[in-house]
Design an enzyme around this catalytic site. Structure first.
Site, mmCIF file in Angstrom:
data_model
loop_
_atom_site.group_PDB
_atom_site.id
_atom_site.type_symbol
_atom_site.label_atom_id
_atom_site.label_comp_id
_atom_site.label_asym_id
_atom_site.label_seq_id
_atom_site.Cartn_x
_atom_site.Cartn_y
_atom_site.Cartn_z
ATOM 1 N N LYS A 499 -18.212 -116.698 40.655
ATOM 2 C CA LYS A 499 -19.292 -115.853 40.135
ATOM 3 C C LYS A 499 -19.964 -116.548 38.955
ATOM 4 C CE LYS A 499 -16.191 -113.271 37.054
ATOM 5 N NZ LYS A 499 -15.755 -111.959 36.601
ATOM 6 N N ARG A 597 -12.476 -100.203 33.202
ATOM 7 C CA ARG A 597 -13.823 -100.733 33.371
ATOM 8 C C ARG A 597 -14.405 -100.204 34.683
ATOM 9 N NH1 ARG A 597 -14.422 -107.154 33.384
ATOM 10 N NH2 ARG A 597 -13.281 -106.882 35.344
ATOM 11 N N TYR A 725 -33.630 -125.826 9.484
ATOM 12 C CA TYR A 725 -34.325 -124.615 9.040
ATOM 13 C C TYR A 725 -33.656 -123.984 7.821
ATOM 14 C CZ TYR A 725 -37.018 -124.650 13.387
ATOM 15 O OH TYR A 725 -37.859 -124.985 14.410
ATOM 16 N N MET A 774 -33.526 -124.765 18.475
ATOM 17 C CA MET A 774 -33.640 -124.349 19.869
ATOM 18 C C MET A 774 -33.323 -125.501 20.823
ATOM 19 S SD MET A 774 -36.881 -122.761 21.989
ATOM 20 C CE MET A 774 -36.834 -121.188 21.143
#
Length: 831
Positions: A499, A597, A725, A774
């Protein structure tokens, strides 16, 4: 040489059951790799989960008629077959190869050690090829099976043999020594590989030295052999320190080839050496320590073969790096490229075609293949066998490059080959002819001798994309699969989790390899993942974990099996199946035993059992539940409570239904921790990818996924300046900062900035500096000499585990694996 089956009987000293005068050219150990069945003999070797005889029907159907077996079998089912019953099929294979080796008197170099065997073999081949017709081990054919298959290639035209030999336990080397019979030995080093098979390093060295029982000389790297060799052979060494000496020796002996100094430069290393009192310089096109070690071993071999130092200096400069793995890369027009120009022989060609056949399924295979040089075989015989390989592997189009292969196909142009053929004298002609429209959703094999410079074709065919890649080592994945299978009870099935895009590894590619390994089930999260696998040619049963009403059509159309976890979804699917007029459609029932769940609660079991027993549209294929904390020893009481609830619930459902079904609750951690939790199937997830979170040393898993990128720029920055940054990275010293091509858009967590994360560059760890951007981030390489733009950088893999990255990011390995962006190119590796 060719052997009749009567010759094989005499070699094995075993009677032949059946009659045949067939000629044997091929020793076959893999049912997927049969070139000419009429001239093959198949060795039915037991696997970890399958008997050897279970392959015989398939091999017989392919046309093979000669078999070596060590298990009882009803041969009446194979009326045309010839069978040799032996005590051990692997020993029989070795016996035949040893007899074949004894027919030749050419010099043979045998190579063993913990690391570097394949590199030394290939570099010796490059260095010696101008002067000898050489037979050598294909790829890393150094095992109990690979060594005899390598030696079987020897023929009357060969002038030198170079074979590598690996062992993993005491008692293995003697048989391989009889197969190789080296006249000169090479001992690369002794490291930690396969330590579990030996009680100490001395025992490992003693066992490996048995390869050289009849060798006249043994070449060793004295700095990398921690104990003296016990041997009658003359030991010739290189190194910077004295040789290890035995207790009986009092004289200090320095290496025959002394490494005086080494100076690393931008594109290589300058070595100062001394041999027989002569000092000389060697310019080497490598800088890493492993390559320097392997290269000096090769240099000492050439010196022992009486090569002039001036010749060695010239040839060393021409050495090229050895790519030891098959790499399946994305190529133009949704194609895949297998660039396997690292080796150029029949066995490696056969292996590459086999790998592509498994991956391609129904998509076309295009082979771009050059002359196969220096085989010693007559061209007619060689290319006839090559053409058979193309035919049996499903090649649809051949680009033949070079005068010999072209001459063969011109001569046989009236033959009806099942593939189209285009002929080219050289690589430049191919480049002039190529057009992108020729390659549409194809699997392309690039296989060329070095002199044809196929790297130009590789560059043209590959997608030129983002330099950040994730390598998926399919061989390591299969190793991990077999490691877990070794923990299972004999009749326990295995469901592999693919998956979430195969945990980020690429579902189709991973699933094809698992299908070839004959796992019992695959699992995906959503129906569209299952549809993708079906379109990729996956025919294994596939369970869909998150079924919903919108996916019912797709599941039925593509034979997917839903996991049903509530009465609402169960009744909705039952209604859909009944409307389609279907009966006994396979479904999987999920129980909630404490995960809370998804799943039917324990209080609903009686109602569920009654409901299921009163309908015919659905058939329960399995009942499952999910363990909440199987990896945590402190929660074992709770885990056992879950198991007990599950067991009782399954018994109730089974009693009501009146038939049996598969039961599974064990995940990766549970497989390792308690065999009583296995029931009759287990679900293997993250452990398949080598990222098990159970820290036990008794299951040696291999790294499957390696995330790597490259350095974009390097700059010197003064103390007090800032990086990234918000000026978040404040430098405390004058620093060298490298910008690397990966960021949070690629899946590298933002939390890894400001020194929390490390990356592996040139053999050392470099901490991150400032915030992760990024598409880029910065690392401090001040303490790592000579970092240059383009240098490779490992994010996680063999040197930094994915668990370490996950810990730094405050998460788990699953999230890191599945979070790698799809813009990161996947490269699939086959060892």
């Amino acid at each position: 040489m060719q052997y009749l089956l009567n010759d094989i009987a005499a070699i094995l000293q075993q009677p032949m059951q059946g009659q045949s005068n067939a000629i044997i050219q091929y020793l076959v150990t893999d049912s997927r790799n049969i070139v000419d069945p009429t001239q093959s003999i198949f060795f039915a070797i037991k696997g970890p989960r399958r008997t050897g005889k279970s392959f015989i029907a398939d091999v017989y159907q392919q046309g093979v008629r000669a078999f070596v077996i060590d298990e009882p079998i009803d041969i009446s089912e194979f009326s045309e077959g010839v069978f040799f019953h032996v005590p051990n099929t692997i020993k029989a294979l070795q016996t035949i190869a040893a007899y074949h080796r004894s027919k030749f008197s050419i010099p043979v170099i045998g190579i063993t050690g913990s690391n570097g065997k394949t590199i030394v073999k290939e570099w010796l081949y490059q260095l010696l090829q101008p002067d000898f017709n050489i037979v050598r081990s294909p790829r890393s054919y150094n095992s109990q099976i690979g060594v005899p298959l390598s030696v079987w290639q020897m023929n009357a035209q060969h002038e030198l043999g170079i074979f590598e030999v690996g062992i993993s336990a005491k008692g293995e080397m003697q048989a391989l020594a009889e197969v190789v019979q080296p006249t000169m030995g090479v001992f690369t080093n002794i490291g930690d590989a396969h330590n579990e098979g030996f009680s100490n390093v001395e025992e490992k060295v003693e066992e490996k030295t048995k390869l050289f029982a009849d060798a006249s000389k043994i070449i060793i790297a004295s700095d990398y052999i921690p104990t003296a060799l016990t041997t009658k052979a003359t030991i010739i060494s290189w190194g910077s320190k004295p040789l290890p000496s035995s207790a009986s020796q009092t004289i200090i002996r320095f290496p025959d080839l002394q490494l005086i100094s080494q100076q690393k430069e931008n594109n290589g290393t300058r070595l100062a050496l001394k041999y027989q009192e002569e000092e000389f310089q060697l310019q080497v096109p490598f800088t890493d320590e492993a390559s320097l070690q392997n290269l000096l071993t090769c240099v000492l071999v050439l010196l022992q073969l009486n090569y002039r130092i001036s010749v060695i200096q010239q040839r060393v400069l021409q050495l090229t790096a050895v790519e030891m793995r098959m790499q399946l890369r994305r190529a133009i027009n949704q194609s895949y490229l297998l660039n396997d120009s690292y080796s150029n022989d029949k066995i490696s060609l056969s292996l590459a075609l086999q790998f592509l056949k498994e991956q391609a399924n129904q998509q076309p295979i295009i082979a771009i293949v050059s002359d196969i040089v220096n085989t010693g075989e007559p061209a007619e015989q060689l290319y006839h066998q090559v053409a058979q390989m193309f035919s049996s592997s499903g090649v649809k189009q051949l680009f033949a490059v070079g005068p010999e292969i072209c001459q063969y196909f011109v001569k046989h142009q009236k033959d009806h080959f099942p593939f189209s053929i285009q002929l080219f004298a050289n690589t430049q002609e191919v480049l002039q002819h190529l057009h992108e429209t020729m390659f549409q959703q194809s699997y392309i094999l690039l296989k060329g001798a070095r002199k044809f410079a196929f790297e130009q074709l590789a560059h043209w065919l590959e997608q030129q994309v983002h330099q950040t890649i994730m390598e998926i080592n399919l061989t390591a994945m299969v190793h991990n699969l077999k490691a877990y299978q070794s923990l299972l009870q004999p009749n326990t099935k295995l469901m592999a989790m693919v998956k979430a895009f195969g945990y980020g590894s690429g579902a189709g590619e991973v699933a094809r390899r698992l299908q070839q390994q004959q796992v019992d089930y695959l699992t995906v999260a959503y129906a569209d993942e299952g549809v993708t696998l079906r379109k990729a040619g996956i025919h294994l049963p596939i369970m869909v974990m998150s079924a919903d009403e919108y996916s019912f059509d797709a599941m039925v159309n593509y034979s997917l099996e839903p996991e049903l976890f509530s009465f609402q979804i169960l009744q909705a699917f039952h209604q859909y199946i009944a409307q389609q007029g279907l009966q006994q459609y396979p479904v999987h029932i999920k129980l909630n035993t404490g995960m809370n769940r998804l799943g039917f609660d324990i209080a609903e079991i009686d109602q569920l059992a009654n409901w299921l027993s009163n309908q015919q549209a659905l058939r329960v294929k399995s009942v499952l539940s999910h363990l909440a904390a199987s990896e945590d020893e402190k929660e074992d009481v709770f885990t056992q409570q879950q198991v007990d609830l599950f067991s009782r619930s399954c018994n109730s459902i089974e009693s009501a239904l009146g038939y049996g079904f598969i039961k599974h609750i064990a995940n990766t951690a549970a497989i390792r921790r308690n065999p009583n939790w296995q029931f009759n199937m287990v679900r293997l997830g993250i452990g398949l990818y080598g990222a098990d979170n159970i820290h036990q040393a008794n299951l040696p898993l291999q790294t499957v996924a390696t995330l790597k990128t490259t350095v974009a720029q390097v700059r010197a920055i003064k103390a007090g300046e800032t990086v990234s940054y918000n000026r978040s990275g404040v430098l405390q010293r004058d620093s060298i900062i490298a910008t690397v091509r990966i960021g949070y858009a690629d899946g590298y967590p933002r939390r890894m900035g400001n020194g929390i994360g490390n990356m592996f560059v040139k053999g050392k760890l470099a901490p991150t500096v400032g915030k992760i951007c990024m598409d880029m981030c910065m690392i401090d390489v001040t303490d790592i000499p000579n970092v240059q733009p383009g240098d490779p950088v490992e994010i996680f893999g063999k040197h930094i585990s994915i668990q370490e990255v996950a810990k730094g990011a405050g998460t788990i390995s699953y999230e890191i694996m599945t979070g790698i962006s799809l813009r990161v190119k996947r490269v699939y590796i086959e060892e």
